[in-house]
Design an enzyme around this catalytic site. Structure first.
Site, short mmCIF file in Angstrom:
data_model
loop_
_atom_site.label_atom_id
_atom_site.label_comp_id
_atom_site.label_asym_id
_atom_site.label_seq_id
_atom_site.Cartn_x
_atom_site.Cartn_y
_atom_site.Cartn_z
N GLU A 1 -8.61 8.81 10.01
CA GLU A 1 -9.64 9.49 10.78
C GLU A 1 -10.80 8.57 11.17
OE1 GLU A 1 -10.83 12.90 8.56
OE2 GLU A 1 -8.81 13.71 8.50
N THR A 2 -10.78 7.33 10.71
CA THR A 2 -11.91 6.44 10.99
C THR A 2 -11.46 5.21 11.77
OG1 THR A 2 -11.64 5.11 8.99
CG2 THR A 2 -12.93 7.15 8.79
N ASN B 1 5.56 -11.31 12.21
CA ASN B 1 4.63 -10.22 11.94
C ASN B 1 5.40 -8.91 11.78
OD1 ASN B 1 2.69 -8.24 11.88
ND2 ASN B 1 1.53 -9.01 13.61
N PHE C 1 0.82 -1.20 0.00
CA PHE C 1 0.00 0.00 0.00
C PHE C 1 0.86 1.26 0.00
CE2 PHE C 1 -3.21 2.96 1.58
CZ PHE C 1 -4.31 2.56 0.83
N ILE D 1 -1.28 3.06 8.64
CA ILE D 1 -1.15 4.38 9.27
C ILE D 1 -2.54 4.83 9.71
CG2 ILE D 1 -0.50 6.79 8.92
CD1 ILE D 1 1.56 5.82 6.85
N ALA E 1 -3.17 -5.13 4.14
CA ALA E 1 -2.78 -5.93 5.30
C ALA E 1 -3.81 -7.01 5.64
CB ALA E 1 -2.53 -5.03 6.50
N LEU E 2 -5.09 -6.76 5.40
CA LEU E 2 -6.10 -7.77 5.71
C LEU E 2 -5.94 -9.03 4.87
CD1 LEU E 2 -9.35 -5.69 6.25
CD2 LEU E 2 -8.10 -7.04 7.95
N GLU E 3 -5.31 -8.90 3.72
CA GLU E 3 -5.13 -10.06 2.84
C GLU E 3 -3.89 -10.89 3.19
OE1 GLU E 3 -7.94 -7.49 1.49
OE2 GLU E 3 -5.84 -6.85 1.41
N HIS F 1 -11.38 2.32 10.76
CA HIS F 1 -10.78 1.33 9.86
C HIS F 1 -9.39 0.91 10.32
CE1 HIS F 1 -10.43 -0.86 6.11
NE2 HIS F 1 -9.30 -0.24 5.84
#
Length: 140
Positions: A71-72, A98, A11, A68, A42-44, A74
């Site tokens: 604002e949410t 990790n 990303f 990083i 990262a979720l994958e 997520h």
């Protein structure tokens, strides 16, 4: 000589390049080979490791990426679930390091990813290699 799979969430390419450099250097210093697989985020990473583990081609795995804070909420979901997914696989007996950084800003990411500073990519690779050694000692 065994092969370690590096699974990177590309990303932030400039940050991932540093994580990869550290991980590759650590693996090569230990006398192992490596391959790199790129996933969207990262979720994958845990899912990709789970799929690759079924092949039996790799002795260990390293998840690399940068999350990083935004604002949410997520950030928390991605951070927590990617770490949980890697831990679940580790508890199943896979040797996984990790190297997914969870940071507040880019400056923190650089300080941790740069092999001349925090070298978290190298740390994650060394953790995976350490678990691989433990597995060779204790697994049937």
């Amino acid at each position: 000589m065994s092969t370690i799979l590096l699974v990177e969430a590309r990303f932030y390419p400039h940050l991932n390049d540093m994580l990869l450099a550290g991980a590759r250097a650590a693996i090569e210093a230990a006398g192992h080979k490596h391959e790199t697989l790129t996933v969207p985020g990262a979720l994958e990473i845990p899912g990709a490791i789970a799929l690759a583990a079924r092949s039996g081609r790799f002795c260990a795995f390293v998840g690399l990426g940068v999350i990083i804070r935004g604002e949410t909420y997520h950030f928390e979901v991605v951070s927590n679930e990617s770490a949980r997914g890697l831990m679940d696989l580790t508890l199943q007996g896979f040797a996984i390091g990790n190297g997914i950084l969870t940071v507040e800003n880019e400056a923190q990411a650089v300080a941790r990813a740069d092999p001349r500073q925090g070298d978290k990519g190298g740390d994650a690779a060394r953790a995976a290699l350490g678990l691989y050694e433990l597995r060779t000692q204790y697994a049937p």
